[in-house]
Design a protein around this motif. Structure first.
Motif, PDB file in Angstrom:
ATOM      1  N   GLY A 199       0.773  -1.241   0.000  1.00  9.38           N
ATOM      2  CA  GLY A 199       0.000   0.000   0.000  1.00  9.38           C
ATOM      3  C   GLY A 199       0.796   1.278   0.000  1.00  9.38           C
ATOM      4  O   GLY A 199       0.216   2.369  -0.046  1.00  9.38           O
ATOM      5  N   GLY A 200       2.137   1.186   0.060  1.00  4.15           N
ATOM      6  CA  GLY A 200       2.959   2.388   0.120  1.00  4.15           C
ATOM      7  C   GLY A 200       3.000   2.979   1.512  1.00  4.15           C
ATOM      8  O   GLY A 200       2.196   2.630   2.393  1.00  4.15           O
ATOM      9  N   LEU A 201       3.906   3.899   1.727  1.00  3.99           N
ATOM     10  CA  LEU A 201       4.053   4.506   3.050  1.00  3.99           C
ATOM     11  C   LEU A 201       2.870   5.379   3.461  1.00  3.99           C
ATOM     12  O   LEU A 201       2.538   5.427   4.651  1.00  3.99           O
ATOM     13  N   PRO A 202       2.186   6.065   2.545  1.00  5.89           N
ATOM     14  CA  PRO A 202       1.018   6.846   2.995  1.00  5.89           C
ATOM     15  C   PRO A 202      -0.026   5.999   3.722  1.00  5.89           C
ATOM     16  O   PRO A 202      -0.690   6.487   4.643  1.00  5.89           O
ATOM     17  N   SER A 203      -0.141   4.726   3.363  1.00  6.41           N
ATOM     18  CA  SER A 203      -1.137   3.868   4.015  1.00  6.41           C
ATOM     19  C   SER A 203      -0.784   3.573   5.460  1.00  6.41           C
ATOM     20  O   SER A 203      -1.648   3.204   6.258  1.00  6.41           O
ATOM     21  N   MET A 204       0.494   3.725   5.818  1.00  4.95           N
ATOM     22  CA  MET A 204       0.970   3.429   7.170  1.00  4.95           C
ATOM     23  C   MET A 204       1.270   4.686   7.972  1.00  4.95           C
ATOM     24  O   MET A 204       1.593   4.609   9.151  1.00  4.95           O
ATOM     25  N   ALA A 205       1.192   5.843   7.322  1.00  2.90           N
ATOM     26  CA  ALA A 205       1.694   7.073   7.938  1.00  2.90           C
ATOM     27  C   ALA A 205       1.005   7.402   9.257  1.00  2.90           C
ATOM     28  O   ALA A 205       1.664   7.790  10.236  1.00  2.90           O
ATOM     29  N   GLY A 206      -0.318   7.263   9.322  1.00  3.74           N
ATOM     30  CA  GLY A 206      -1.027   7.614  10.543  1.00  3.74           C
ATOM     31  C   GLY A 206      -0.564   6.805  11.737  1.00  3.74           C
ATOM     32  O   GLY A 206      -0.283   7.358  12.810  1.00  3.74           O
ATOM     33  N   ALA A 207      -0.455   5.491  11.566  1.00  5.30           N
ATOM     34  CA  ALA A 207      -0.027   4.621  12.665  1.00  5.30           C
ATOM     35  C   ALA A 207       1.410   4.903  13.058  1.00  5.30           C
ATOM     36  O   ALA A 207       1.758   4.889  14.253  1.00  5.30           O
ATOM     37  N   ILE A 208       2.277   5.160  12.073  1.00 11.44           N
ATOM     38  CA  ILE A 208       3.687   5.446  12.371  1.00 11.44           C
ATOM     39  C   ILE A 208       3.812   6.758  13.135  1.00 11.44           C
ATOM     40  O   ILE A 208       4.559   6.858  14.114  1.00 11.44           O
ATOM     41  N   MET A 233       8.104  13.914   5.124  1.00 11.57           N
ATOM     42  CA  MET A 233       9.419  13.290   5.096  1.00 11.57           C
ATOM     43  C   MET A 233       9.292  11.775   5.059  1.00 11.57           C
ATOM     44  O   MET A 233       9.980  11.085   4.295  1.00 11.57           O
ATOM     45  N   LEU A 234       8.392  11.257   5.887  1.00 20.18           N
ATOM     46  CA  LEU A 234       8.186   9.813   5.917  1.00 20.18           C
ATOM     47  C   LEU A 234       7.638   9.297   4.593  1.00 20.18           C
ATOM     48  O   LEU A 234       8.190   8.356   4.006  1.00 20.18           O
ATOM     49  N   THR A 235       6.556   9.903   4.113  1.00 15.92           N
ATOM     50  CA  THR A 235       5.857   9.341   2.951  1.00 15.92           C
ATOM     51  C   THR A 235       6.651   9.510   1.662  1.00 15.92           C
ATOM     52  O   THR A 235       6.381   8.801   0.681  1.00 15.92           O
ATOM     53  N   ARG A 236       7.632  10.400   1.644  1.00 15.24           N
ATOM     54  CA  ARG A 236       8.457  10.569   0.450  1.00 15.24           C
ATOM     55  C   ARG A 236       9.706   9.699   0.465  1.00 15.24           C
ATOM     56  O   ARG A 236      10.494   9.727  -0.482  1.00 15.24           O
ATOM     57  N   THR A 237       9.889   8.937   1.541  1.00 14.18           N
ATOM     58  CA  THR A 237      10.944   7.927   1.558  1.00 14.18           C
ATOM     59  C   THR A 237      10.598   6.845   0.541  1.00 14.18           C
ATOM     60  O   THR A 237       9.434   6.480   0.380  1.00 14.18           O
ATOM     61  N   THR A 238      11.596   6.325  -0.155  1.00 11.34           N
ATOM     62  CA  THR A 238      11.326   5.300  -1.152  1.00 11.34           C
ATOM     63  C   THR A 238      10.884   4.000  -0.482  1.00 11.34           C
ATOM     64  O   THR A 238      11.279   3.704   0.647  1.00 11.34           O
ATOM     65  N   VAL A 239      10.074   3.232  -1.190  1.00 11.72           N
ATOM     66  CA  VAL A 239       9.633   1.935  -0.669  1.00 11.72           C
ATOM     67  C   VAL A 239      10.832   1.013  -0.472  1.00 11.72           C
ATOM     68  O   VAL A 239      10.930   0.317   0.543  1.00 11.72           O
ATOM     69  N   ASP A 240      11.764   1.007  -1.441  1.00 16.55           N
ATOM     70  CA  ASP A 240      12.962   0.179  -1.272  1.00 16.55           C
ATOM     71  C   ASP A 240      13.759   0.603  -0.047  1.00 16.55           C
ATOM     72  O   ASP A 240      14.267  -0.236   0.703  1.00 16.55           O
ATOM     73  N   GLY A 241      13.890   1.911   0.162  1.00 15.21           N
ATOM     74  CA  GLY A 241      14.642   2.390   1.315  1.00 15.21           C
ATOM     75  C   GLY A 241      14.002   1.974   2.624  1.00 15.21           C
ATOM     76  O   GLY A 241      14.682   1.514   3.547  1.00 15.21           O
ATOM     77  N   TYR A 242      12.673   2.134   2.716  1.00 18.72           N
ATOM     78  CA  TYR A 242      11.983   1.804   3.960  1.00 18.72           C
ATOM     79  C   TYR A 242      11.963   0.299   4.202  1.00 18.72           C
ATOM     80  O   TYR A 242      12.300  -0.171   5.301  1.00 18.72           O
ATOM     81  N   THR A 243      11.571  -0.470   3.189  1.00 16.04           N
ATOM     82  CA  THR A 243      11.490  -1.918   3.394  1.00 16.04           C
ATOM     83  C   THR A 243      12.882  -2.534   3.493  1.00 16.04           C
ATOM     84  O   THR A 243      13.077  -3.496   4.237  1.00 16.04           O
ATOM     85  N   GLY A 244      13.844  -1.975   2.749  1.00 18.25           N
ATOM     86  CA  GLY A 244      15.205  -2.491   2.837  1.00 18.25           C
ATOM     87  C   GLY A 244      15.792  -2.317   4.220  1.00 18.25           C
ATOM     88  O   GLY A 244      16.387  -3.249   4.787  1.00 18.25           O
ATOM     89  N   CYS A 245      15.610  -1.110   4.798  1.00 14.94           N
ATOM     90  CA  CYS A 245      16.125  -0.862   6.150  1.00 14.94           C
ATOM     91  C   CYS A 245      15.316  -1.627   7.197  1.00 14.94           C
ATOM     92  O   CYS A 245      15.866  -2.062   8.214  1.00 14.94           O
ATOM     93  N   SER A 246      14.015  -1.812   6.950  1.00 18.54           N
ATOM     94  CA  SER A 246      13.208  -2.631   7.863  1.00 18.54           C
ATOM     95  C   SER A 246      13.745  -4.059   7.913  1.00 18.54           C
ATOM     96  O   SER A 246      13.816  -4.675   8.984  1.00 18.54           O
TER      97      SER A 246
END
Length: 264
Positions: free
Chosen positions: A140-149, A171-184
Motif C-alpha cells: 500500500g505504500g508509506l502513505p497507508s501506514m503514515a497515521g499509525a507510524i 518526510m516519511l511518505t516521500r521515503t522510497t519503498v525500497d529504502g523503507y522496506t530495505g532498512c526494515s
C-alpha cells in the motif's frame, strides 16, 4: 551538496564545521533524512565538525533494491568515515541509526571515541513484526501506514499543536519503498546483543518517555547491557531532538567518560 559514490550507490552527506574540529557523526532513523537533526544542530557549539548522512533509499541517497542487511548499512557509515578521513568520532545514532552505531563501534573501534544511542536498542522488535510492516508498505505504500507510524513517533500534544508536524509526515511518505522496506529488513535481521555487550568505549543512551517505537525500558536495557549512562527525556516520543532539542543538547554537552572524552 556533498556525496560519496560507492560501488552500488551514491550517498548524500552533510559535512559542516571546521575540518580540524572534534567530529560528531549523526545517523538518523527509519523513514527520515538528515534534516531530522536540524533542531539539535542549531544548538551545538560551532567548533564541532558535524557529519550527517542519508541512508540508502532515504533523502537524496540512492535507493538500491531491497532488502538490505545491517552489515551493509554499517559498511556505508564506515565508508563515509574512511572517505572523509574521520577519526575519534562521537557517533550519535537514532533508532536504526543507533543499530548502525553499535555495529560500527564493534567492527571499527579505532574510528569511534564515544557512542550516543538515542531511542534505539541492541534488538528492535521481532522479525515477524518487521515482515508484517514490509508486506504492508510493499502493498500500500508509506502513505497507508503514515497515521499509525506518526502515532508511535510523536506525542499527541505535538501532533495536535505543532504546525511543522505535516513536514514530518511528508518526510516519511516521500521515503522510497525500497529504502523503507530495505532498512526494515536490516532491523529485522539485527540482534547486536553480544557485540554491544562487549563494547568498551563510553556510551550514553537517551529515550523519549513517550516513545512508542522503542519504549524507554527497551532503551534502558540496552544501556545496562554496555554500562551506558541512561537519560529519560520528558514529554518526548522517538524524536527528542524535535520535541525538546535543548534536553538532548544538555545531555550531549555533559557527556564525558574518561580523560580523552571531553564534553561536546
Amino acid at each position: 551538496m556533498q556525496f560519496l559514490r560507492l560501488p552500488d550507490a551514491t550517498l548524500h552527506i552533510g559535512d559542516q564545521g571546521p575540518r580540524d574540529g572534534r567530529v560528531v557523526m549523526f545517523a538518523n532513523s527509519l523513514g527520515t533524512d538528515l534534516r531530522v537533526w536540524d533542531p539539535l544542530l542549531a544548538l551545538l557549539p560551532t567548533d564541532l565538525r558535524i557529519i550527517c548522512f542519508d541512508k540508502r533509499g532515504h533523502g537524496l541517497s540512492d535507493a538500491t533494491p531491497a532488502p538490505y542487511g545491517m552489515d551493509q548499512l554499517v559498511g556505508d557509515a564506515e565508508a563515509i568515515c574512511e572517505a572523509l578521513d574521520l577519526r575519534d568520532v562521537t557517533f550519535v545514532g537514532l533508532s536504526i541509526g543507533g543499530l548502525i552505531g553499535q555495529g560500527l563501534a564493534a567492527r571499527r573501534p579505532d574510528l569511534l571515541r564515544a557512542l550516543v544511542l538515542m531511542d534505539t536498542a541492541a534488538k528492535i522488535g521481532s522479525s515477524e513484526m518487521w515482515q508484517s510492516r514490509i508486506d504492508a508498505v510493499s502493498a500500500g505504500g508509506l502513505p497507508s501506514m503514515a497515521g499509525a507510524i506518526m502515532e508511535r513517533w510523536f506525542t499527541q500534544p505535538f501532533r495536535d499543536a505543532r504546525p511543522e508536524f505535516a513536514l514530518w509526515t511528508n518526510m516519511l511518505t516521500r521515503t522510497t519503498v525500497d529504502g523503507y522496506t530495505g532498512c526494515s529488513a536490516a532491523i529485522a535481521g539485527a540482534d547486536l546483543t553480544e557485540s554491544t555487550r562487549a563494547l568498551t568505549l563510553p556510551v550514553m543512551a537517551l529515550a523519549g518517555d513517550q516513545d512508542g517505537s522503542t519504549p524507554p525500558d527497551l532503551v534502558r536495557a540496552t544501556a545496562a547491557l554496555c554500562g551506558a549512562e541512561f537519560h529519560l527525556v520528558a514529554d518526548a516520543g522517538i524524536f527528542p531532538v524535535s520535541n525538546s532539542p535543548r534536553r538532548p543538547r544538555d545531555f550531549l554537552s555533559s557527556f564525558s567518560k574518561g580523560p580523552t572524552h571531553e564534553p561536546l
